[in-house]
Scaffold this motif. Structure first.
Motif, PDB file in Angstrom:
ATOM      1  N   GLU A  95      90.662   9.949  62.746  1.00  0.00           N
ATOM      2  CA  GLU A  95      89.609  10.292  63.986  1.00  0.00           C
ATOM      3  C   GLU A  95      88.563   9.233  63.840  1.00  0.00           C
ATOM      4  OE1 GLU A  95      88.790  14.308  64.011  1.00  0.00           O
ATOM      5  OE2 GLU A  95      90.178  14.860  65.420  1.00  0.00           O
ATOM      6  N   GLN A 108      90.814   9.685  68.934  1.00  0.00           N
ATOM      7  CA  GLN A 108      91.964   9.662  68.024  1.00  0.00           C
ATOM      8  C   GLN A 108      92.448   8.341  68.124  1.00  0.00           C
ATOM      9  OE1 GLN A 108      92.989  12.535  66.430  1.00  0.00           O
ATOM     10  NE2 GLN A 108      94.321  11.239  65.286  1.00  0.00           N
ATOM     11  N   THR A 110      95.411   6.288  67.510  1.00  0.00           N
ATOM     12  CA  THR A 110      97.076   6.695  67.789  1.00  0.00           C
ATOM     13  C   THR A 110      97.771   5.446  67.329  1.00  0.00           C
ATOM     14  OG1 THR A 110      96.540   5.768  70.164  1.00  0.00           O
ATOM     15  CG2 THR A 110      96.393   8.037  69.849  1.00  0.00           C
TER      16      THR A 110
END
Length: 139
Positions: A95, A108, A110
């Motif tokens: 994060e 976040q 990803t």
């Protein structure tokens, strides 16, 4: 049978996704331009031309991001404004925690590779970035 098929598809999709490691975080260093934004409702907006680029610098698990303005000669204009951040590893991966004088937010991380990365915010909006290729027009 249908439930087994759904479970198999979910497992296949999650097993194909490569986990981002601490060593990968250095890939964030450099100049990035927004490529696409996917809204929570599934709508997408693709960006073909950007007047600003994000410069990201990471050292360990902290860093900063600032907006820069590319010039046609390959240089950049910028201000001294920067968004400081800290990277933390959680159960879903890394994060990015931003904090400025005016706001705090988390995204976040990803996906991440040498040419692209994406982040998703609390509103489930996903921002996809691609490595910026400067335009250099010589006189």
């Amino acid at each position: 049978m249908r439930h087994l098929l759904i479970i198999a598809v979910v497992l296949l999709c999650t097993s194909c996704q490569q986990k981002i490691t601490t060593d990968d975080l250095d890939l964030l260093n450099g100049y990035w331009e927004i490529a696409q934004v996917r809204m929570a409702n599934g709508e997408t907006k693709t960006y073909t031309i950007n007047t600003t680029v994000d410069y990201i610098e990471v050292t360990g698990t902290s860093g900063f991001r600032k907006k820069v303005y590319p010039n046609l000669d390959g240089t950049y204009d910028t201000s001294n404004d920067a968004e400081q951040f800290v990277l933390t590893e959680g159960p879903k991966g890394f994060e990015i925690h931003y904090k400025t004088e005016l706001s705090e937010w988390t995204e976040q991380l990803t996906t991440l590779d040498e040419n692209s990365f994406s982040v998703t915010n609390a509103a489930q909006i996903t921002y996809s970035y691609k490595r910026f290729e400067p335009i250099n027009v010589q006189k």
